[in-house]
Design a protein around this motif. Structure first.
Motif, PDB file in Angstrom:
ATOM      1  N   LEU A 215      39.349  57.581  45.187  1.00 14.37           N
ATOM      2  CA  LEU A 215      40.083  57.699  44.389  1.00 14.37           C
ATOM      3  C   LEU A 215      38.651  56.718  43.702  1.00 14.37           C
ATOM      4  CD1 LEU A 215      43.121  55.809  44.980  1.00 14.37           C
ATOM      5  CD2 LEU A 215      42.672  58.085  43.994  1.00 14.37           C
ATOM      6  N   HIS A 216      37.653  56.319  44.837  1.00 11.07           N
ATOM      7  CA  HIS A 216      36.778  55.603  43.491  1.00 11.07           C
ATOM      8  C   HIS A 216      36.149  56.028  42.373  1.00 11.07           C
ATOM      9  CE1 HIS A 216      33.239  58.204  45.983  1.00 11.07           C
ATOM     10  NE2 HIS A 216      34.118  57.949  46.957  1.00 11.07           N
ATOM     11  N   ARG A 217      35.724  57.197  42.610  1.00  7.08           N
ATOM     12  CA  ARG A 217      35.645  58.606  41.576  1.00  7.08           C
ATOM     13  C   ARG A 217      35.740  58.273  40.519  1.00  7.08           C
ATOM     14  NH1 ARG A 217      35.883  63.832  44.579  1.00  7.08           N
ATOM     15  NH2 ARG A 217      35.285  64.164  42.406  1.00  7.08           N
ATOM     16  N   LEU A 218      36.658  57.457  40.205  1.00  6.73           N
ATOM     17  CA  LEU A 218      37.860  57.607  39.020  1.00  6.73           C
ATOM     18  C   LEU A 218      36.362  56.289  38.250  1.00  6.73           C
ATOM     19  CD1 LEU A 218      41.070  58.192  39.689  1.00  6.73           C
ATOM     20  CD2 LEU A 218      40.246  59.410  38.684  1.00  6.73           C
ATOM     21  N   ALA A 219      36.245  55.014  39.244  1.00  3.57           N
ATOM     22  CA  ALA A 219      35.497  53.927  37.736  1.00  3.57           C
ATOM     23  C   ALA A 219      34.281  54.834  37.823  1.00  3.57           C
ATOM     24  CB  ALA A 219      35.877  52.956  38.741  1.00  3.57           C
ATOM     25  N   GLU A 220      34.012  54.818  39.020  1.00  2.93           N
ATOM     26  CA  GLU A 220      32.584  55.888  38.815  1.00  2.93           C
ATOM     27  C   GLU A 220      32.280  56.926  36.842  1.00  2.93           C
ATOM     28  OE1 GLU A 220      31.391  57.306  42.341  1.00  2.93           O
ATOM     29  OE2 GLU A 220      31.544  56.408  43.406  1.00  2.93           O
ATOM     30  N   ALA A 221      33.613  56.829  37.124  1.00  2.97           N
ATOM     31  CA  ALA A 221      33.378  57.975  36.302  1.00  2.97           C
ATOM     32  C   ALA A 221      34.308  57.384  34.474  1.00  2.97           C
ATOM     33  CB  ALA A 221      34.461  59.367  36.150  1.00  2.97           C
ATOM     34  N   ASN A 222      34.157  55.988  35.320  1.00  3.21           N
ATOM     35  CA  ASN A 222      34.267  55.421  33.680  1.00  3.21           C
ATOM     36  C   ASN A 222      35.833  55.962  33.675  1.00  3.21           C
ATOM     37  OD1 ASN A 222      32.150  54.293  33.139  1.00  3.21           O
ATOM     38  ND2 ASN A 222      31.233  55.209  31.631  1.00  3.21           N
ATOM     39  N   ILE A 223      37.417  55.748  34.394  1.00  4.15           N
ATOM     40  CA  ILE A 223      38.010  56.345  34.430  1.00  4.15           C
ATOM     41  C   ILE A 223      39.499  55.438  35.227  1.00  4.15           C
ATOM     42  CG2 ILE A 223      40.054  57.906  34.761  1.00  4.15           C
ATOM     43  CD1 ILE A 223      38.102  59.914  34.667  1.00  4.15           C
ATOM     44  N   ALA A 224      39.666  54.606  34.314  1.00  3.11           N
ATOM     45  CA  ALA A 224      40.589  53.855  34.935  1.00  3.11           C
ATOM     46  C   ALA A 224      42.072  54.459  35.697  1.00  3.11           C
ATOM     47  CB  ALA A 224      41.228  52.431  33.716  1.00  3.11           C
TER      48      ALA A 224
END
Length: 251
Positions: A215-224
């Protein structure tokens, strides 16, 4: 660590244009379902009605800040057993609506609903009108799980005025790590291109491990990562949030 991740994702939801809602379906029967409580609270739980663990898990998840849906069992084309609270095409309107209301009442704190199975029932206009008439009375929004391409649920929700979302991706039809990765990356790509994505998954051990690790990859991709209600029009999302806050005060 979980709290810090939640705070970061919550802050992110206000600054990132792309948004993903992740819903974990089929909660309520297995002791292992309780493992969903270790996920960030921006992951939404959809709880089957009248199940042994449904109320307990829904209550704990809500107290941790998660949004709760009622996972409405609907008749499927394959004839599979639907379980308690089943909605079928042989029920009278009175029995159908009574069953539906009991299902909703059995899942505390539910502000939305989505269909469990339903490849037959969601194709039928009259039962879908009965569903939407009841949901609008209860101020509950609807997510069409889209278990058939012939679903009428979304169109009838819009006709009746029920706030509507539609499932974009099933995450874990293939529970292998490669299958989960393929669908997760597909969700990220769609979010980057179309803005909002609704992902439905299940409380399989493989799925929960994958989500906790990725799930941390979402924030890293600028996705909330957001609850589904945040993808609804602002006025509806605000109303859902107000209802949640009101419930907190009452408790």
């Amino acid at each position: 660590m979980r709290y810090l991740l939640f705070c970061f994702l919550l802050f992110s939801s206000n600054v990132f244009a792309a948004r993903i809602a992740i819903i974990i379906d089929d909660i309520g029967y297995r002791q292992s379902d309780k493992a969903v409580l270790a996920l960030p609270s921006n992951v939404t739980l959809s709880v089957l009605p009248l199940t042994p663990l449904g109320k307990t898990v829904a209550t704990q998840a809500y107290q941790q800040g998660s949004e709760i849906l009622v996972h409405l069992p609907m008749q499927a084309l394959n004839g599979k057993t639907i379980g308690p609270g089943a909605l079928t095409n042989i029920m009278s309107e009175q029995d159908f609506k009574q069953q539906l209301k009991q299902a909703i009442d059995s899942v505390p704190f539910a502000t939305g609903a989505n269909n469990h199975m339903g490849s037959l029932l969601t194709q039928l206009s009259e039962p879908m009108h009965w569903v939407m008439d009841t949901l609008i009375e209860r101020d509950i929004y609807f997510i069409d799980s889209v278990t058939t391409k012939y679903t009428q649920a979304g169109a009838i929700a819009e006709e009746v005025g029920v706030p509507l979302l539609k499932r974009t991706i099933f995450l874990d039809n293939d529970k292998s790590n490669a299958g989960l990765e393929f669908q997760f990356q597909k969700a990220i790509t769609l979010a980057e291109t179309q803005g909002d994505v609704v992902v439905i998954a299940h409380p399989y051990p493989e799925t929960l491990v994958f989500l906790n690790n990725n799930l941390h990859r979402l924030a890293e991709a600028n996705i909330a990562l957001v609850p589904p209600s945040k993808l609804l029009p602002f006025s509806v999302a605000t109303k859902v949030e107000a209802a949640k806050n009101s419930t907190v005060r009452l408790r």
